[in-house]
Design an enzyme around this catalytic site. Structure first.
Site, PDB file in Angstrom:
ATOM      1  N   LYS A  53      12.178-104.732   7.192  1.00  0.00           N
ATOM      2  CA  LYS A  53      13.334-105.613   6.987  1.00  0.00           C
ATOM      3  C   LYS A  53      14.593-104.779   6.718  1.00  0.00           C
ATOM      4  O   LYS A  53      15.671-105.076   7.232  1.00  0.00           O
ATOM      5  CB  LYS A  53      13.056-106.581   5.821  1.00  0.00           C
ATOM      6  CG  LYS A  53      12.044-107.665   6.198  1.00  0.00           C
ATOM      7  CD  LYS A  53      11.551-108.477   5.003  1.00  0.00           C
ATOM      8  CE  LYS A  53      10.383-109.356   5.448  1.00  0.00           C
ATOM      9  NZ  LYS A  53       9.849-110.240   4.414  1.00  0.00           N
ATOM     10  N   GLN A  97       9.440-110.635  -1.768  1.00  0.00           N
ATOM     11  CA  GLN A  97       8.261-110.505  -0.915  1.00  0.00           C
ATOM     12  C   GLN A  97       7.034-111.069  -1.616  1.00  0.00           C
ATOM     13  O   GLN A  97       6.812-110.801  -2.802  1.00  0.00           O
ATOM     14  CB  GLN A  97       8.044-109.026  -0.552  1.00  0.00           C
ATOM     15  CG  GLN A  97       6.979-108.786   0.497  1.00  0.00           C
ATOM     16  CD  GLN A  97       7.337-109.341   1.879  1.00  0.00           C
ATOM     17  OE1 GLN A  97       8.518-109.519   2.207  1.00  0.00           O
ATOM     18  NE2 GLN A  97       6.339-109.610   2.691  1.00  0.00           N
ATOM     19  N   ASP A 120      14.682-116.829   3.133  1.00  0.00           N
ATOM     20  CA  ASP A 120      13.295-117.007   3.566  1.00  0.00           C
ATOM     21  C   ASP A 120      12.984-118.476   3.842  1.00  0.00           C
ATOM     22  O   ASP A 120      11.953-118.784   4.442  1.00  0.00           O
ATOM     23  CB  ASP A 120      12.339-116.541   2.444  1.00  0.00           C
ATOM     24  CG  ASP A 120      11.726-115.181   2.736  1.00  0.00           C
ATOM     25  OD1 ASP A 120      11.596-114.837   3.922  1.00  0.00           O
ATOM     26  OD2 ASP A 120      11.382-114.481   1.769  1.00  0.00           O
TER      27      ASP A 120
HETATM   28  N1  GUN Z   1       4.940-112.495   2.900  1.00  0.00           N
HETATM   29  C1  GUN Z   1       4.489-112.717   4.154  1.00  0.00           C
HETATM   30  N2  GUN Z   1       5.485-113.174   4.923  1.00  0.00           N
HETATM   31  C2  GUN Z   1       6.585-113.242   4.158  1.00  0.00           C
HETATM   32  C3  GUN Z   1       7.928-113.628   4.404  1.00  0.00           C
HETATM   33  O1  GUN Z   1       8.319-114.040   5.496  1.00  0.00           O
HETATM   34  N3  GUN Z   1       8.773-113.526   3.338  1.00  0.00           N
HETATM   35  C4  GUN Z   1       8.362-113.126   2.111  1.00  0.00           C
HETATM   36  N4  GUN Z   1       9.261-113.096   1.137  1.00  0.00           N
HETATM   37  N5  GUN Z   1       7.126-112.757   1.854  1.00  0.00           N
HETATM   38  C5  GUN Z   1       6.244-112.815   2.874  1.00  0.00           C
END
Ligand code: GUN
Length: 294
Positions: A53, A97, A120
């Protein structure tokens, strides 16, 4: 003949569009979008996801801030950090996350995020907006799947779509998006307690596999001409590779692909689209803030 959907290529086109937009923002002297990411603990997949990211932000010209905590961090420390990011004008959007360590309630953390910065799309306010069709942030993987379907002009109206898995991040939201006006699919969600999954899958025009079980979807479960979208990203051992592991999808690709009209590969299908969707949401967050603060 089947078409292998190239998520990597589509994501790269979208990244280019975003990078062009960032160039315009810079030329106009406006604020460059800034994403923050909070990472707690040592989960290797989470570390890779978050590193990607940050890399993606660099590539399109966004600013990014990575905040890491060790696995024993208390919930109130994280809540304080979220409150700080909520009120930090320099941060346009941020993510926490998941999964989080057991001592931290994921729901509590997600609910503490300012919905306007929840890029998100996990906050109940944004989920509510998605369900009612109001503009908000869509969760990245479902958003990426819908974009792939649209860009490949795959017909969804009146089609029978079976989603395998009911997670808050993928299965549930993608089932909602595909049944909405405009997509118009007839959606069935199957999960660990569903009986006769095989029989249900055999009727599907579109299968979205999001359960996290390598090669769960076998050729005999798939109708001739079906569209198969594979969301699985399980790390499995791969001796002889540099990392020692590889990503395995939820679909037995080699045997399923010949029966399909369209199929996504793993890697290179949904994954890159998930990544680029977060960038799209962050760009929207930055623009919204510009509009409200001038
Ligand atoms: N864990 C797995 N996929 C994601 C996501 O798209 N965002 C976040 N914050 N955690 C995740």
């Amino acid at each position: 003949m089947y078409i292998v959907i190239n998520g990597k290529e589509i994501a790269s086109l979208i990244r280019k569009e975003i990078a062009d937009e960032v160039d315009r923002i810079k030329k106009e002297g406006k604020k460059i979008p800034h994403l923050a990411a909070i990472l707690v603990g040592n989960d290797p997949s989470s570390h890779t996801y978050v590193a990607n990211k940050v890399k993606d932000c660099e590539e399109v010209g966004f600013r990014s801030t990575l905040i890491t905590y060790d696995a024993s961090t208390a919930e109130n420390i994280l809540l304080e950090k979220v409150a700080e990011l909520n009120s930090d004008d320099d941060i346009d959007g941020f993510i926490v996350q998941i999964p989080l360590p057991d001592q931290i309630s994921e729901n509590k953390i997600i609910e503490s995020i300012n919905p306007l910065k929840d890029v998100d799309g996990f906050h109940p306010v944004n989920i509510g907006k998605m369900v009612t069709g109001l503009p908000g942030y869509l969760p990245a993987t479902p958003y990426g799947i819908v974009e792939l379907i649209k860009r490949y002009k795959i017909e969804t109206s009146g089609k029978s779509c079976v989603v395998i898995g009911r997670s808050n991040i993928v299965g549930r939201p993608v089932s909602i998006l595909l049944s909405q006006k405009g997509m118009d699919a007839t959606v069935t969600v199957v999960h660990s307690r569903t009986r006769n999954i095989s029989d249900i899958l055999k009727e599907a025009d579109i299968i979205i596999a999001a359960l996290g079980s390598p090669s769960f979807v076998k050729a005999e479960m798939v109708k001739e001409g079906a569209v198969v979208i594979d969301v699985g990203t399980t790390r499995i051992e791969a001796p002889g590779t540099r990392s020692g592991w590889r990503l395995a999808g939820d679909v037995d690709f080699v045997n399923v692909a010949p029966k399909c009209s369209f199929i996504t590969p793993v890697p290179g299908g949904v994954g890159p689209m998930t990544r680029v969707s977060l960038l799209r949401n962050t760009l929207v967050a930055a623009k919204r803030k510009q509009e409200t603060t001038g």
